[in-house]
Write an enzyme that holds these catalytic residues in place. Structure first.
Site, PDB file in Angstrom:
ATOM      1  N   THR A 107      40.197  28.540  21.525  1.00 45.26           N
ATOM      2  CA  THR A 107      39.145  27.587  21.178  1.00 45.26           C
ATOM      3  C   THR A 107      37.768  28.199  21.410  1.00 45.26           C
ATOM      4  O   THR A 107      37.533  28.871  22.409  1.00 45.26           O
ATOM      5  CB  THR A 107      39.282  26.311  22.026  1.00 45.26           C
ATOM      6  OG1 THR A 107      40.605  25.781  21.882  1.00 45.26           O
ATOM      7  CG2 THR A 107      38.276  25.257  21.603  1.00 45.26           C
ATOM      8  N   LEU A 131      37.885  26.092  28.273  1.00 45.31           N
ATOM      9  CA  LEU A 131      38.368  25.941  26.908  1.00 45.31           C
ATOM     10  C   LEU A 131      39.574  26.855  26.749  1.00 45.31           C
ATOM     11  O   LEU A 131      39.621  27.937  27.340  1.00 45.31           O
ATOM     12  CB  LEU A 131      37.286  26.330  25.888  1.00 45.31           C
ATOM     13  CG  LEU A 131      36.074  25.411  25.758  1.00 45.31           C
ATOM     14  CD1 LEU A 131      35.091  25.978  24.741  1.00 45.31           C
ATOM     15  CD2 LEU A 131      36.478  23.989  25.375  1.00 45.31           C
ATOM     16  N   ASP A 132      40.539  26.420  25.942  1.00 46.54           N
ATOM     17  CA  ASP A 132      41.708  27.260  25.673  1.00 46.54           C
ATOM     18  C   ASP A 132      41.272  28.610  25.113  1.00 46.54           C
ATOM     19  O   ASP A 132      40.217  28.723  24.472  1.00 46.54           O
ATOM     20  CB  ASP A 132      42.639  26.582  24.659  1.00 46.54           C
ATOM     21  CG  ASP A 132      43.435  25.441  25.273  1.00 46.54           C
ATOM     22  OD1 ASP A 132      43.403  25.289  26.505  1.00 46.54           O
ATOM     23  OD2 ASP A 132      44.072  24.695  24.499  1.00 46.54           O
ATOM     24  N   PHE A 133      42.107  29.608  25.323  1.00 47.43           N
ATOM     25  CA  PHE A 133      41.873  30.971  24.849  1.00 47.43           C
ATOM     26  C   PHE A 133      41.421  30.999  23.387  1.00 47.43           C
ATOM     27  O   PHE A 133      40.449  31.675  23.030  1.00 47.43           O
ATOM     28  CB  PHE A 133      43.170  31.775  25.037  1.00 47.43           C
ATOM     29  CG  PHE A 133      43.186  33.108  24.347  1.00 47.43           C
ATOM     30  CD1 PHE A 133      42.476  34.185  24.858  1.00 47.43           C
ATOM     31  CD2 PHE A 133      43.935  33.301  23.192  1.00 47.43           C
ATOM     32  CE1 PHE A 133      42.497  35.417  24.229  1.00 47.43           C
ATOM     33  CE2 PHE A 133      43.966  34.524  22.561  1.00 47.43           C
ATOM     34  CZ  PHE A 133      43.242  35.591  23.077  1.00 47.43           C
ATOM     35  N   ARG A 171      45.476  19.687  20.763  1.00 45.71           N
ATOM     36  CA  ARG A 171      46.473  20.435  19.990  1.00 45.71           C
ATOM     37  C   ARG A 171      47.792  19.657  19.875  1.00 45.71           C
ATOM     38  O   ARG A 171      48.379  19.560  18.789  1.00 45.71           O
ATOM     39  CB  ARG A 171      46.700  21.798  20.646  1.00 45.71           C
ATOM     40  CG  ARG A 171      45.455  22.668  20.644  1.00 45.71           C
ATOM     41  CD  ARG A 171      45.546  23.854  21.577  1.00 45.71           C
ATOM     42  NE  ARG A 171      46.450  24.864  21.058  1.00 45.71           N
ATOM     43  CZ  ARG A 171      46.689  26.025  21.657  1.00 45.71           C
ATOM     44  NH1 ARG A 171      46.081  26.319  22.806  1.00 45.71           N
ATOM     45  NH2 ARG A 171      47.504  26.906  21.132  1.00 45.71           N
TER      46      ARG A 171
END
Length: 232
Positions: free
Chosen positions: A70, A66-68, A176
């Site tokens: 998120t 997962l993105d930083f 995003r």
């Protein structure tokens, strides 16, 4: 050949990882926002989901990231064989993921599909770009859950839309950049215009949460349907 220089330094994250389920084969966790999935090359970016978990679960590996910014559900393999089996499910797109998000503005339609190919953009790293010519196919579904107003600075009424997002593909930054393409970026998104609402104070985080994760347990063969409500 362009050289990519990643100067991002993650601020300290005091929030803990919640282990929601564990057996001898895998873990299901809730990742806090503001924590890297994997440690970066820069020693200042050592702290991460994997760095923390491997202390308590030696040999564990991440199946996906997962993105930083998120938060939400991740499945973690506890050995190489389970990792391979789960990675195969992800590559075959038999794993389904659902996200909750707050988008800037009020969406006109109650539901829809964003179909826009995504490509790396070395000139603007770490941003990605919509690029029909050289991008990889990417498709996301959205459904409106609620339209409301948030009271911003100096009494400003800020329109926001709570949505459920379901990606068919798993491209980097897909949700995003697709929401930006829709004209309604995710609130708190520093890379794709989510900080640019007129009169808005800076959002405390990226308003994106992985709320559902569905896959088949590699050993038992049972369907695993993990749920974790959005914190925003």
């Amino acid at each position: 050949m362009s050289v990519i220089n990643d100067t991002f330094i993650a601020p300290p994250c005091s929030a803990e990882i919640d282990v929601l389920y564990q057996d001898e084969h895998l873990l299901i966790i809730n990742k806090p926002a503001g924590l890297l999935s994997l440690s970066g090359k820069n020693p200042l970016n050592l702290d991460s989901v994997h760095y923390r978990l491997v202390h308590d679960f030696p040999g564990c590996t991440l199946v996906h990231r997962l993105d930083f910014g998120t938060s939400g559900l991740m499945v973690v393999a506890r050995n190489k064989a389970i990792n391979a089996a789960l990675c195969q499910q992800f590559s075959q797109r038999s794993v389904s993921k659902v996200y909750s998000a707050l988008l800037c503005g009020h969406l006109a339609d109650d539901e829809g599909v964003i179909d826009a190919a995504i490509a790396k953009d070395p000139a603007r790293f770490p941003r990605m770009s919509i690029c029909p010519e050289r991008g990889k196919p990417a498709r996301s579904h959205y459904r409106v859950e609620e339209r409301f107003f948030h009271l911003g600075e100096e009494g400003t009424q800020l329109p926001l839309t709570r949505v459920t997002l379901t990606p068919e593909t798993g491209r980097t930054h897909q949700l995003r950049i697709h929401c930006q393409q829709l004209g309604h970026p995710i609130l708190g998104c520093d890379l794709y215009d989510g900080l640019l609402m007129p009169g808005a104070e800076r959002a405390p985080r990226l308003m994106l949460h992985a709320s559902e994760l569905n896959f088949v347990h590699p050993v038992s063969g049972e369907n695993v349907n993990a749920r974790h409500a959005s914190p925003f």
